[in-house]
Design a protein around this motif. Structure first.
Motif, short mmCIF file in Angstrom:
data_model
loop_
_atom_site.label_atom_id
_atom_site.label_comp_id
_atom_site.label_asym_id
_atom_site.label_seq_id
_atom_site.Cartn_x
_atom_site.Cartn_y
_atom_site.Cartn_z
N TYR A 155 12.49 -31.36 26.76
CA TYR A 155 11.46 -31.60 27.78
C TYR A 155 11.57 -33.02 28.32
N SER A 156 12.03 -33.95 27.50
CA SER A 156 12.16 -35.33 27.97
C SER A 156 13.20 -35.47 29.09
N THR A 157 14.08 -34.47 29.25
CA THR A 157 15.02 -34.52 30.38
C THR A 157 14.27 -34.41 31.70
N SER A 158 13.09 -33.77 31.68
CA SER A 158 12.26 -33.69 32.89
C SER A 158 11.55 -35.00 33.16
N LEU A 159 11.21 -35.70 32.09
CA LEU A 159 10.48 -36.97 32.23
C LEU A 159 11.40 -38.15 32.51
N ILE A 160 12.60 -38.09 31.95
CA ILE A 160 13.59 -39.16 32.11
C ILE A 160 14.80 -38.55 32.82
N PRO A 161 14.85 -38.61 34.15
CA PRO A 161 15.91 -37.90 34.87
C PRO A 161 17.29 -38.53 34.76
N ILE A 162 17.39 -39.71 34.16
CA ILE A 162 18.71 -40.32 33.97
C ILE A 162 19.16 -40.08 32.53
N ALA A 221 13.23 -23.27 25.73
CA ALA A 221 13.73 -24.12 26.82
C ALA A 221 13.67 -23.39 28.16
N LEU A 222 13.85 -22.08 28.15
CA LEU A 222 13.76 -21.32 29.40
C LEU A 222 12.40 -21.47 30.07
N PHE A 223 11.37 -21.72 29.28
CA PHE A 223 10.01 -21.80 29.81
C PHE A 223 9.52 -23.22 30.09
N ILE A 224 10.10 -24.23 29.43
CA ILE A 224 9.53 -25.58 29.56
C ILE A 224 10.42 -26.60 30.25
N VAL A 225 11.68 -26.29 30.43
CA VAL A 225 12.57 -27.26 31.08
C VAL A 225 13.21 -26.60 32.31
N PRO A 226 13.76 -27.42 33.21
CA PRO A 226 14.45 -26.84 34.36
C PRO A 226 15.57 -25.89 33.92
N ILE A 227 15.82 -24.89 34.73
CA ILE A 227 16.77 -23.82 34.37
C ILE A 227 18.18 -24.37 34.12
N ASN A 228 18.58 -25.40 34.86
CA ASN A 228 19.93 -25.94 34.64
C ASN A 228 20.06 -26.57 33.25
N ILE A 274 22.71 -22.39 7.28
CA ILE A 274 23.18 -21.93 8.58
C ILE A 274 22.21 -20.92 9.20
N LYS A 275 21.55 -20.10 8.39
CA LYS A 275 20.59 -19.13 8.94
C LYS A 275 19.44 -19.84 9.64
N THR A 276 18.94 -20.89 9.02
CA THR A 276 17.85 -21.64 9.63
C THR A 276 18.32 -22.30 10.92
N ALA A 277 19.54 -22.82 10.92
CA ALA A 277 20.09 -23.46 12.12
C ALA A 277 20.24 -22.46 13.26
N ILE A 278 20.66 -21.25 12.97
CA ILE A 278 20.79 -20.21 14.01
C ILE A 278 19.41 -19.86 14.56
N PHE A 279 18.42 -19.75 13.67
CA PHE A 279 17.04 -19.51 14.10
C PHE A 279 16.57 -20.64 15.02
N VAL A 280 16.83 -21.88 14.65
CA VAL A 280 16.41 -23.03 15.47
C VAL A 280 17.09 -22.98 16.83
N TYR A 281 18.38 -22.66 16.85
CA TYR A 281 19.11 -22.58 18.13
C TYR A 281 18.50 -21.50 19.03
N ILE A 282 18.32 -20.30 18.50
CA ILE A 282 17.81 -19.19 19.32
C ILE A 282 16.40 -19.50 19.82
N ALA A 283 15.53 -19.96 18.92
CA ALA A 283 14.15 -20.26 19.31
C ALA A 283 14.10 -21.39 20.33
N SER A 284 14.90 -22.42 20.12
CA SER A 284 14.91 -23.56 21.05
C SER A 284 15.43 -23.15 22.42
N ALA A 285 16.47 -22.31 22.44
CA ALA A 285 17.03 -21.85 23.72
C ALA A 285 16.02 -21.00 24.47
N LEU A 286 15.30 -20.16 23.76
CA LEU A 286 14.28 -19.33 24.42
C LEU A 286 13.11 -20.17 24.93
#
Length: 180
Positions: free
Chosen positions: A21-28, A64-71, A50-62
Motif C-alpha cells: 500500500y505504501s507504493t500508493s503513498l510513496i510514488p517513487i 493487493a488486488l483490492f488495496i493497491v493499483p492493478i499494476n 514453506i506452507k505458511t510462506a505460500i499462504f502469505v503469498y496467496i493471501a497478500s496477492a489477493l
C-alpha cells in the motif's frame, strides 16, 4: 497449521499489505518497495515453513488486488511475491544451475507480466525505447527493442536477487539471531 503459524502468517500478510500500500503513498522507488515486500516471503520461510510462506503469498496477492493499483498487484503476483519461494527452492538445490533456474523463472515471469501489461492494462512498456532506437536504426526496431529490454531487465534482475540476498542476510544476522 498450528496457531503459531497462522498468527505469523496473518502478521506477514498484514505487513506485506502495508508495504504494498505504501507504493500508493510513496510514488517513487516503487521497485525498492516491491523488493522489501518480496523479502517478507523468505523471512516467513525462515521463521516458519514453506506452507505458511505460500499462504502469505496467496493471501497478500489477493489482498493487493483490492488495496493497491492493478499494476503493482500484477507485479507482486507475477514476480515479486512468488520469487522468494522460487529463490528458496533454487538455492536449496545447491546446484551449479541455481542461477539458471532463477533467470529462467524471471524470464517466464517477465514475458507473462509483459503480456498482461500490454494486453490487459493496455500499457505499451517498450514504446518509448522503440521510438528512441528508431532514430538510430533504420530497420524494424520492435524485435531489437524487446531483446534489448529483456537483456537490461535480466541485468536488473541479478541486482534485485543480490539485494534480496543482502536483505535476507541482514535479517539472519541482526534480527533472527536475537529473536531466538
Amino acid at each position: 497449521m498450528k496457531s503459531k503459524e497462522i498468527t505469523l502468517g496473518g502478521i506477514m500478510v498484514a505487513l506485506t499489505s502495508i508495504i504494498l500500500y505504501s507504493t500508493s503513498l510513496i510514488p517513487i522507488n516503487t521497485l525498492t518497495i516491491l523488493t522489501i515486500a518480496s523479502a517478507i516471503i523468505p523471512i516467513c520461510i525462515i521463521r516458519s515453513d514453506i506452507k505458511t510462506a505460500i499462504f502469505v503469498y496467496i493471501a497478500s496477492a489477493l489482498i493487493a488486488l483490492f488495496i493497491v493499483p492493478i499494476n503493482i498487484s500484477i507485479l507482486y503476483a507475477v514476480f515479486f511475491g512468488i520469487y522468494g519461494i522460487i529463490k528458496f527452492f533454487s538455492e536449496r538445490s545447491r546446484s551449479k544451475l541455481e542461477v539458471l533456474y532463477k533467470i529462467g523463472f524471471f524470464n517466464i515471469a517477465f514475458i507473462i507480466g509483459f503480456i498482461l501489461f500490454q494486453n490487459v492494462l493496455g500499457i505499451n512498456v517498450i514504446k518509448g525505447v522503440e521510438e528512441i532506437l528508431s532514430r538510430f536504426i533504420s530497420s524494424d526496431t520492435k524485435m531489437i527493442t524487446f531483446v534489448l529490454f529483456l537483456i537490461i531487465a535480466n541485468l536488473v534482475f541479478l541486482v534485485f536477487d543480490y539485494a534480496l540476498t543482502l536483505i535476507i542476510s541482514f535479517y539472519m544476522d541482526r534480527i533472527h539471531k536475537k529473536s531466538r
